[in-house]
Design a protein around this motif. Structure first.
Motif: not given
Length: 212
Positions: A182-195
């Motif tokens: 689960i931790a290895a799920t690809p992510v993007k930045q949220d509205a605050r710029g947090e990946p």
């Protein structure tokens, strides 16, 4: 209750203090609506029993041993919500591979909660090592509700052991490979710029509570 849950979680590889935002952060106690109550549940844990939570997720199953003796109010709250189906089909809305995975908000936004807050239980022998399960909060005392996180890497200990403000109430006892998946799920930045915003949906199908 003020719903301002967007405290900053430290960016990956940045050694800063962390405020893990939280949503809310028998018969139901004063139920006021769908998955919402007016007060925390009464104590329902059995003194002669140990408790485990079996997570069935879209990435597989893992088991958490719950620290009933160290955090009884928090464990009681978690057991109550689990048995009410509160966590059914709830997504992991915040994922940071070397830090933690966070869930427990039925709205999936990081801003939802059960309608009440619970007391902190911060006296513990445990550190925020991989596999540790702890309550998220707003940064204020006694502001936990339903959201929680599971530590998945060294950034959790590096940040939170210096700021142990999050009630530790369990530890993964089996299936840590699923947690790391689960931790290895690809992510993007949220509205605050947090990946930390998952690019695919990962969710809890159901949590089963076992008494032993």
């Amino acid at each position: 209750m003020k719903r301002q849950w967007h405290k900053s979680v430290c960016a990956l590889a940045v050694a800063t203090a962390v405020a893990l935002s939280l949503a809310g952060c028998g018969s139901a106690p004063g139920k006021t609506g769908d998955k919402s109550w007016s007060a925390p549940p009464p104590m329902q844990l059995k003194a002669d029993k140990a408790y485990e939570a079996v997570f069935d997720t879209t990435e597989g199953k893992f088991t958490v041993h719950l620290f009933k003796d160290l955090a009884p109010k928090t464990v009681n709250n978690f057991v109550f919500l689990s048995r009410q189906g509160y966590y059914d089909n709830v997504v992991f809305h915040r994922i940071m591979k070397t830090f933690m995975i966070q869930t427990g908000d039925p709205t999936g936004t990081g801003m939802g909660g059960p309608g009440y807050t619970i007391e902190d239980e911060l006296t513990t022998k445990y550190k925020y090592d991989p596999g540790i399960v702890a309550m998220a909060n707003t940064g204020a005392k006694n502001s936990g509700g339903s959201q929680f996180f599971i530590c998945t890497g060294p950034d959790c200990a590096a940040s939170l052991n210096k700021n142990p403000f999050y009630t530790i109430f369990g530890q993964v006892s089996s299936g840590m490979d699923v947690v790391q998946k689960i931790a290895a799920t690809p992510v993007k930045q949220d509205a605050r710029g947090e990946p930390s915003s998952p690019l695919k949906e990962v969710k809890i199908n159901k949590i089963e509570i076992a008494e032993k």
